[in-house]
Design a protein around this motif. Sequence first.
Motif, mmCIF file in Angstrom:
data_model
loop_
_atom_site.group_PDB
_atom_site.id
_atom_site.type_symbol
_atom_site.label_atom_id
_atom_site.label_comp_id
_atom_site.label_asym_id
_atom_site.label_seq_id
_atom_site.Cartn_x
_atom_site.Cartn_y
_atom_site.Cartn_z
ATOM 1 N N TYR A 17 3.514 -149.286 -24.995
ATOM 2 C CA TYR A 17 4.677 -148.597 -24.441
ATOM 3 C C TYR A 17 5.962 -149.307 -24.867
ATOM 4 C CZ TYR A 17 7.354 -145.795 -21.142
ATOM 5 O OH TYR A 17 8.240 -144.907 -20.592
ATOM 6 N N MET A 164 1.568 -141.485 -23.470
ATOM 7 C CA MET A 164 1.887 -142.773 -22.853
ATOM 8 C C MET A 164 2.631 -142.656 -21.537
ATOM 9 S SD MET A 164 3.074 -144.830 -26.270
ATOM 10 C CE MET A 164 2.558 -146.501 -25.937
ATOM 11 N N SER A 190 -2.501 -142.324 -21.629
ATOM 12 C CA SER A 190 -3.077 -142.698 -22.931
ATOM 13 C C SER A 190 -4.559 -142.355 -23.055
ATOM 14 C CB SER A 190 -2.846 -144.190 -23.219
ATOM 15 O OG SER A 190 -1.477 -144.455 -23.424
#
Length: 228
Positions: A17, A164, A190
């Motif tokens: 991230y 994400m 994810s």
Amino acid sequence: MKIVDLSRELYHRTPSYPGHPPIIHGVWKTHEESFADSGNVYGLSSMFISMADHGGTHIDAPRHFGKTGQPINEYPLENCIVPGICLDLRHIAPRAEIAPDDLKAAVNKAGVPVPKGGTVLLCTGHHDRTFPRKEYATDNSGVNVAATEWLARQGVVHFGIDSMRPGPDGKVNLLVHKACLDLGITHIESLCNLEALLGQGRFTFIGLPLKWRDGTASPIRAVAVFDL
């Protein structure tokens, strides 16, 4: 039974991230080094990994959303083995909001109801389209607050998505996190391979977190189990 793996592979410098530390995976000791250390008896290789608790396929702990939320080591394991369905939302444009009407239409198309006390996995096609390119970190579609509230009203304990973040990048995503805290649900980020679940009906979702003290999230090995 049939098991479908929904987890991203972890490897050195896996996409992480934006703003989070990188995933570092390396050799701690080789077989040859361990063999020498043992006095030439036997060599046992080992590796190490350094990562954020939000790395790879993971479940967010309520503690991530606010100080009053449960840390991951206190998150109920009963919520980690639950019935689930997968919704086809691949027609939603990149960066667009997924609204309640989109979810309702997808449920009707799936032909199976949202399981109370279960999960809903949102197949946006984002992982399949973009991973591991830079667009994976930016161009996802995602639910808005109204859609998050709709999911909570259906009685889910969490929902999952193949990107994400649960919402589109920006303010909406932050508000979706806040809504999860207020609504008493969480989400899984994810995921991958959700396309394999479409049209398959109901399954058992398993995603057990690590018991990290005061963790704000944890990587999970997410799978869907179908009884044959």
